[in-house]
Design a protein around this motif. Structure first.
Motif, PDB file in Angstrom:
ATOM      1  N   LEU A 151       0.827  -1.213   0.000  1.00 29.05           N
ATOM      2  CA  LEU A 151       0.000   0.000   0.000  1.00 29.05           C
ATOM      3  C   LEU A 151       0.858   1.257   0.000  1.00 29.05           C
ATOM      4  N   LEU A 152       1.967   1.235   0.731  1.00 28.81           N
ATOM      5  CA  LEU A 152       2.877   2.380   0.749  1.00 28.81           C
ATOM      6  C   LEU A 152       3.465   2.628  -0.641  1.00 28.81           C
ATOM      7  N   ILE A 153       3.868   1.562  -1.325  1.00 29.27           N
ATOM      8  CA  ILE A 153       4.422   1.702  -2.678  1.00 29.27           C
ATOM      9  C   ILE A 153       3.377   2.273  -3.633  1.00 29.27           C
ATOM     10  N   ALA A 154       2.168   1.714  -3.585  1.00 28.22           N
ATOM     11  CA  ALA A 154       1.115   2.171  -4.490  1.00 28.22           C
ATOM     12  C   ALA A 154       0.734   3.625  -4.209  1.00 28.22           C
ATOM     13  N   ALA A 155       0.594   3.980  -2.934  1.00 31.03           N
ATOM     14  CA  ALA A 155       0.209   5.354  -2.589  1.00 31.03           C
ATOM     15  C   ALA A 155       1.301   6.343  -2.973  1.00 31.03           C
ATOM     16  N   THR A 156       2.553   5.981  -2.759  1.00 29.74           N
ATOM     17  CA  THR A 156       3.662   6.866  -3.137  1.00 29.74           C
ATOM     18  C   THR A 156       3.685   7.108  -4.630  1.00 29.74           C
ATOM     19  N   PHE A 157       3.516   6.060  -5.403  1.00 35.21           N
ATOM     20  CA  PHE A 157       3.545   6.187  -6.864  1.00 35.21           C
ATOM     21  C   PHE A 157       2.366   7.017  -7.364  1.00 35.21           C
ATOM     22  N   LEU A 158       1.159   6.703  -6.915  1.00 36.66           N
ATOM     23  CA  LEU A 158      -0.030   7.372  -7.429  1.00 36.66           C
ATOM     24  C   LEU A 158      -0.093   8.836  -7.001  1.00 36.66           C
ATOM     25  N   TRP A 159       0.287   9.126  -5.760  1.00 40.88           N
ATOM     26  CA  TRP A 159       0.188  10.498  -5.276  1.00 40.88           C
ATOM     27  C   TRP A 159       1.186  11.410  -5.989  1.00 40.88           C
ATOM     28  N   ASN A 160       2.414  10.940  -6.149  1.00 39.99           N
ATOM     29  CA  ASN A 160       3.403  11.742  -6.868  1.00 39.99           C
ATOM     30  C   ASN A 160       3.059  11.849  -8.353  1.00 39.99           C
ATOM     31  N   LEU A 161       2.495  10.793  -8.919  1.00 35.46           N
ATOM     32  CA  LEU A 161       2.074  10.866 -10.318  1.00 35.46           C
ATOM     33  C   LEU A 161       0.940  11.871 -10.496  1.00 35.46           C
ATOM     34  N   LEU A 162       0.034  11.933  -9.528  1.00 37.33           N
ATOM     35  CA  LEU A 162      -1.049  12.917  -9.584  1.00 37.33           C
ATOM     36  C   LEU A 162      -0.505  14.338  -9.538  1.00 37.33           C
ATOM     37  N   VAL A 163       0.504  14.566  -8.704  1.00 38.14           N
ATOM     38  CA  VAL A 163       1.125  15.893  -8.641  1.00 38.14           C
ATOM     39  C   VAL A 163       1.770  16.248  -9.976  1.00 38.14           C
ATOM     40  N   LEU A 164       2.452  15.292 -10.593  1.00 38.09           N
ATOM     41  CA  LEU A 164       3.090  15.553 -11.888  1.00 38.09           C
ATOM     42  C   LEU A 164       2.061  15.869 -12.964  1.00 38.09           C
ATOM     43  N   VAL A 165       0.998  15.081 -13.026  1.00 39.93           N
ATOM     44  CA  VAL A 165      -0.043  15.316 -14.031  1.00 39.93           C
ATOM     45  C   VAL A 165      -0.688  16.685 -13.830  1.00 39.93           C
TER      46      VAL A 165
END
Length: 370
Positions: free
Chosen positions: A61-75
Motif C-alpha cells: 500500500l505504501l508503494i502504491a500510494a507513493t507512486f499514485l500520489w506523486n504521479l497525480l502531482v506531476l499530471v
C-alpha cells in the motif's frame, strides 16, 4: 575361521557407516519438528505468519500510494498552466524522483525482503539497476528538498532582487545540479571500481560498503543537504521574524497632534477618512502577505523535519557500519530503509496540504475526467 570372517565383516560395516553413526543424536526440537514424510507438524510456525502478511500488505500500500500520489502531482503540474513556473518546477523535480523511487527501488527492495534470508535472487544486472537507481533517486529527492528551502529563503530575504527571471534561472541551475550530483554518487562504484554491489556467493545485493565510498556517498547524499536545509531554515526563521517585527512597529496609530488641527470641518473629515483608508489598506495588505509567508515557512519547516526524521537513522547506520566493521541486525536495517523510503510518500502530502491551489486543481482535474 568363521569368527574371524564375522569380525572382519562387522568392522567393514562399521567403516562404511562410521560417519553417520558418529554424529550427535538429534535434539528434541529436531525430532518434534520433522516427520518421516518431511511435512511440518501442525504446531509449527507457517512460512508466512499473520504479522508478515500484514507488514507486506502495508508496504505494498505504501508503494502504491507513493507512486499514485506523486504521479497525480506531476499530471496536475503538466496540465495546469498556472503551475508552469517556480516553485512548481522544483516540486515537479521532487515528484519525478519520488515516482522513480516508488516504481523501481521500492518494489525490488520488497522482493528482496520476501526472499529467504533476505537473499538477492534476481541476478547481478537487476542488482546494479536497483543500487544505481536507489542511490540516484533518493539523493535527488533529498537535494530537491534543499532546493525548495533555498528558493523559499531567497523569496523571503531578497524579494526585490529575486525577480521572476532570476528565480527561473536559479531553479533550473538547482535542478541540474541536483540530478548531476545524484548521478555522480550513483555511478561512482561502476565508473571507478569503488566496491561491488552484488555478491554471488552470499546472494547479497547492497550499496558498496567501501569505507571511502560510504563517507563520500552519505555526505553527498544526506549530510551536506542536511546542513544546507538546517542553515537555510534558520536564516528563514530569523529573516521572517525580523520582517514581521518591523512591520508591526511600522503600523502605529495616528498621533493625537495630527487630529487636533485648525482646519474647516469638511477638510478635517476628508483628511481623516483618507488617512484611515490608507492605513487600513496597508495593514490588510501586510497581514495577507505575512500570513502567506508564515504558511510557506511552516511548510518548509515541516518538510525539513519529516525529511530529517525519515532519513537520519538510515544514513547514520550507513556511515557507522563500514567504518567500525560492524553490522546492525537485518530487521533494523529494513526498518531504517523503509522509513527513508516513506519520505517519498510524505513529500507530496506536505507541499500540497499547504497550497490550496493544488487542492483546487485536483478537484477540477477529477471533475473534468468525469
Amino acid at each position: 575361521m568363521e569368527a574371524a570372517n564375522l569380525l572382519a565383516t562387522t568392522n567393514g560395516a562399521a567403516l562404511l557407516v562410521g560417519p553417520e553413526t558418529c554424529t550427535s543424536p538429534p535434539t528434541p526440537s529436531e525430532i518434534l519438528g520433522s516427520t518421516p514424510g518431511g511435512t511440518d507438524l501442525p504446531g509449527r510456525e507457517p512460512p508466512f505468519s499473520v504479522f508478515t502478511v500484514l507488514v507486506v500488505t502495508l508496504l505494498v500500500l505504501l508503494i502504491a500510494a507513493t507512486f499514485l500520489w506523486n504521479l497525480l502531482v506531476l499530471v496536475t503540474i503538466l496540465r495546469v498552466r498556472a503551475f508552469h513556473r517556480v516553485p512548481h518546477n522544483l516540486v515537479a523535480s521532487t515528484a519525478v524522483s519520488d515516482v522513480l523511487v516508488a516504481a523501481l527501488v521500492m518494489p525490488l527492495s520488497l522482493v528482496s525482503e520476501l526472499s529467504a534470508g533476505r537473499r538477492w535472487q534476481l541476478g547481478r544486472s537487476l542488482c546494479h539497476v536497483w543500487s544505481s537507481f536507489a542511490v540516484l533517486c533518493c539523493p535527488a529527492s533529498i537535494w530537491n528538498v534543499a532546493a525548495i528551502a533555498l528558493d523559499r529563503y531567497w523569496t523571503i530575504t531578497r524579494h526585490l532582487q529575486y525577480t521572476l527571471r532570476t528565480r527561473r534561472r536559479a531553479s533550473a541551475v538547482m535542478i541540474a545540479l541536483t540530478w548531476a550530483l545524484s548521478a555522480l554518487i550513483a555511478l561512482a562504484p561502476l565508473l571507478f571500481g569503488w566496491g561491488e554491489a552484488y555478491d554471488a556467493q552470499l546472494q547479497r545485493c547492497q550499496v558498496s560498503q567501501e569505507p571511502s565510498y560510504a563517507v563520500f556517498s552519505t555526505c553527498g547524499a544526506f549530510y551536506l543537504p542536511l546542513g544546507v536545509v538546517l542553515f537555510v531554515y534558520w536564516k528563514i526563521y530569523k529573516a521572517a521574524k525580523f520582517r514581521f517585527g518591523r512591520r508591526r512597529r511600522a503600523v502605529q496609530p495616528l498621533p493625537s497632534t495630527v487630529q487636533v488641527k485648525e482646519a474647516p470641518p469638511e477638510a478635517e473629515m476628508v483628511f481623516t477618512a483618507r488617512c484611515r483608508a490608507t492605513v487600513t489598506f496597508q495593514t490588510s495588505g501586510d497581514s495577507w502577505r505575512e500570513q502567506k509567508e508564515k504558511r510557506a515557512a511552516l511548510m518548509v519547516g515541516i518538510l525539513i523535519g519529516v525529511f530529517v526524521l525519515c532519513w537520519i537513522p538510515f544514513f547514520l547506520a550507513e556511515l557507522i557500519s563500514p567504518l567500525c566493521a560492524c553490522s546492525l541486525p537485518p530487521i533494523w536495517k529494513s526498518i531504517f530503509l523503509w522509513l527513508g523510503y516513506s519520505n517519498s510518500f510524505f513529500n507530496p502530502l506536505i507541499y500540497t496540504a499547504f497550497n490550496k491551489n493544488y487542492n483546487n486543481a485536483f478537484k477540477s482535474l477529477f471533475t473534468k475526467q468525469r
